[in-house]
Enzyme design. Structure first.
Site, PDB file in Angstrom:
ATOM      1  N   LYS A  56     -29.849 -29.789 -67.578  1.00  0.00           N
ATOM      2  CA  LYS A  56     -28.683 -28.988 -67.957  1.00  0.00           C
ATOM      3  C   LYS A  56     -29.047 -28.148 -69.184  1.00  0.00           C
ATOM      4  O   LYS A  56     -28.616 -28.405 -70.312  1.00  0.00           O
ATOM      5  CB  LYS A  56     -27.483 -29.909 -68.217  1.00  0.00           C
ATOM      6  CG  LYS A  56     -26.166 -29.179 -68.081  1.00  0.00           C
ATOM      7  CD  LYS A  56     -25.038 -30.163 -67.892  1.00  0.00           C
ATOM      8  CE  LYS A  56     -23.688 -29.547 -68.140  1.00  0.00           C
ATOM      9  NZ  LYS A  56     -23.329 -28.456 -67.256  1.00  0.00           N
TER      10      LYS A  56
ATOM     11  N   ARG B 167     -27.184 -38.064 -69.492  1.00  0.00           N
ATOM     12  CA  ARG B 167     -27.716 -36.831 -68.887  1.00  0.00           C
ATOM     13  C   ARG B 167     -28.230 -35.874 -69.964  1.00  0.00           C
ATOM     14  O   ARG B 167     -29.254 -35.216 -69.784  1.00  0.00           O
ATOM     15  CB  ARG B 167     -26.609 -36.171 -68.049  1.00  0.00           C
ATOM     16  CG  ARG B 167     -27.083 -34.981 -67.274  1.00  0.00           C
ATOM     17  CD  ARG B 167     -26.052 -34.482 -66.303  1.00  0.00           C
ATOM     18  NE  ARG B 167     -24.893 -33.911 -66.964  1.00  0.00           N
ATOM     19  CZ  ARG B 167     -23.788 -33.524 -66.326  1.00  0.00           C
ATOM     20  NH1 ARG B 167     -23.695 -33.663 -65.015  1.00  0.00           N
ATOM     21  NH2 ARG B 167     -22.783 -33.006 -66.975  1.00  0.00           N
TER      22      ARG B 167
ATOM     23  N   GLU C 172     -25.358 -26.822 -54.586  1.00  0.00           N
ATOM     24  CA  GLU C 172     -24.189 -27.065 -55.437  1.00  0.00           C
ATOM     25  C   GLU C 172     -23.514 -25.735 -55.701  1.00  0.00           C
ATOM     26  O   GLU C 172     -23.942 -24.692 -55.209  1.00  0.00           O
ATOM     27  CB  GLU C 172     -24.617 -27.739 -56.747  1.00  0.00           C
ATOM     28  CG  GLU C 172     -25.599 -26.900 -57.559  1.00  0.00           C
ATOM     29  CD  GLU C 172     -26.148 -27.611 -58.789  1.00  0.00           C
ATOM     30  OE1 GLU C 172     -25.491 -28.521 -59.313  1.00  0.00           O
ATOM     31  OE2 GLU C 172     -27.249 -27.234 -59.222  1.00  0.00           O
TER      32      GLU C 172
HETATM   33  C1  LIG Z   1     -24.680 -26.739 -62.132  1.00  0.00           C
HETATM   34  C2  LIG Z   1     -23.695 -27.843 -62.227  1.00  0.00           C
HETATM   35  N1  LIG Z   1     -23.531 -28.682 -61.190  1.00  0.00           N
HETATM   36  C3  LIG Z   1     -22.634 -29.689 -61.233  1.00  0.00           C
HETATM   37  C4  LIG Z   1     -21.849 -29.907 -62.347  1.00  0.00           C
HETATM   38  C5  LIG Z   1     -20.857 -31.040 -62.364  1.00  0.00           C
HETATM   39  O1  LIG Z   1     -21.180 -31.983 -63.353  1.00  0.00           O
HETATM   40  P1  LIG Z   1     -20.052 -32.873 -64.064  1.00  0.00           P
HETATM   41  O2  LIG Z   1     -19.364 -33.614 -63.000  1.00  0.00           O
HETATM   42  O3  LIG Z   1     -20.821 -33.759 -64.975  1.00  0.00           O
HETATM   43  O4  LIG Z   1     -19.140 -31.938 -64.766  1.00  0.00           O
HETATM   44  C6  LIG Z   1     -21.988 -29.069 -63.461  1.00  0.00           C
HETATM   45  C7  LIG Z   1     -21.191 -29.265 -64.675  1.00  0.00           C
HETATM   46  O5  LIG Z   1     -21.642 -29.797 -65.611  1.00  0.00           O
HETATM   47  C8  LIG Z   1     -22.931 -28.006 -63.411  1.00  0.00           C
HETATM   48  O6  LIG Z   1     -23.085 -27.182 -64.448  1.00  0.00           O
END
Ligand SMILES: Cc1ncc(COP(=O)(O)O)c(C=O)c1O
Length: 329
Positions: A181, A84, A214
């Site tokens: 991200k 990612r 989300e």
């Molecule tokens: C906006 C957002 N959504 C979802 C997630 C969940 O991702 P992960 O399961 O990789 O921590 C994160 C965290 O990284 C995030 O910042």
């Protein structure tokens, strides 16, 4: 206009270090080790964990990051987080330096030096210092940084009683930004501040079509009335490494009769509000039931069986799967 004399001093290198130390004494933090490609090494004194102010990640938000967990002295699911990270770098037009395998080695070695056996590793790629323009300076060297720290914590109550969320009033990020991200987390920060101020634990983004998005740094998922684990599609939200892994692990819950199907699709708000279970998923929170959304109770208002089963599966995966990397402490 008269300007009062402020007696501002011009500081030397020793003064700067002393003042950063004083700042950290006033504001103690649990940052155990920090690697910086700009320093070409690791520091363990939080006062020295600094970046040049003109790095574009600092003043323009032109940088990306990711976070992986350290569990029992092992790094969990680093390859998924690196996948990612590299996708985010490409979408942000960031030059990738060092290579993936060098980054992996730096992450593992910084963790070893930190001595941390339970915590988090967050790492960033920045477009680098050299100007205050919008586009990076021609001479800008991308920066790679790794911080090993205690990790984010959530109240025990989220696990025992469940969390409470509100629909945020802030607009969801446009898909290209949501799937990247990048260090532009203003909407995510504001959403969480707004929720806490209103007495909730976190917020939830809803898109213009009325589909669930989300949360601030977590994904959301549902168990519908028909026992379907429904997760919003990943084309306009961040592809959570935790969600992706849990969607695989959840297959086992079908055999146990806890789920009838697993679907990644648009989740309309009306269906979501009528769900049996709603949950937050993420590397830091792991799996937490949501028992209230705005003024509405979800399910029977208690943490649900699917969320509890998913948490057990995730904990087990973090203890003994092929997704663990041993740290050479
Ligand atoms: C906006 C957002 N959504 C979802 C997630 C969940 O991702 P992960 O399961 O990789 O921590 C994160 C965290 O990284 C995030 O910042």
């Amino acid at each position: 206009m008269t300007v009062s004399h402020m007696n501002l001093q011009v500081l030397g290198a020793d003064d700067v270090v002393a003042r950063f130390r004083a700042l950290r004494a006033r504001q103690p933090v649990k940052y155990f080790a920090f690697y910086s490609s700009q320093l070409g090494g690791i520091v363990t004194d939080p006062a020295l964990m600094v970046l040049p102010f003109d790095d574009h990640m600092v003043h323009r938000g032109h940088g990306i990051f990711d976070t992986a967990g350290v569990v029992g002295g092992k790094i969990y699911d680093l390859e998924a987080h690196l996948d990612r990270f590299l996708l985010s770098a490409e979408r942000s037009r960031l030059r990738i330096s060092p290579s993936r395998s060098e980054m992996r080695d730096i992450i593992i070695n910084t963790t070893a030096i930190s001595g941390t056996r339970h915590g988090s590793i967050r790492y960033w790629l920045s477009s680098g210092p050299g100007s205050l323009e919008l586009t990076p300076a021609a001479s800008a060297e991308p920066g790679f940084f790794v911080m090993v720290f205690g990790g984010l914590t959530y109240p025990e109550r989220w696990l025992t009683e469940g969390a409470r969320v509100m629909t945020t009033t802030y607009p969801i990020k446009a898909p290209i930004y949501a799937i990247t991200k990048a260090t532009n987390y203003l909407p995510n920060v504001l959403m969480q501040m707004e929720a806490k101020q209103a007495g909730f634990d976190n917020g939830v983004f809803i898109d213009a079509e009325g589909h669930v998005g989300e949360s601030s740094n977590m994904n959301v998922a549902f168990v519908t009335r028909d026992g379907v684990l429904a997760h919003p599609k990943f084309d306009s939200i961040l592809a959570g490494c935790t969600s992706l892994r849990l969607l695989e692990l959840a297959e086992g819950l079908k055999d146990q009769g806890l789920l009838t199907a697993i679907e990644v699709r648009d989740v309309p708000v009306a269906e979501a509000r009528a769900s049996r279970e709603m949950m937050l998923l993420g590397s830091s929170v792991k799996v937490a039931s949501i028992v209230q959304w705005d003024d509405q109770r979800i399910g029977d208002g208690k943490p649900g069986p699917v969320a509890q089963a998913l948490l057990r599966l995730l904990d087990e995966d973090m203890r003994s799967s092929d997704r663990l990397i041993d740290v050479p402490y």
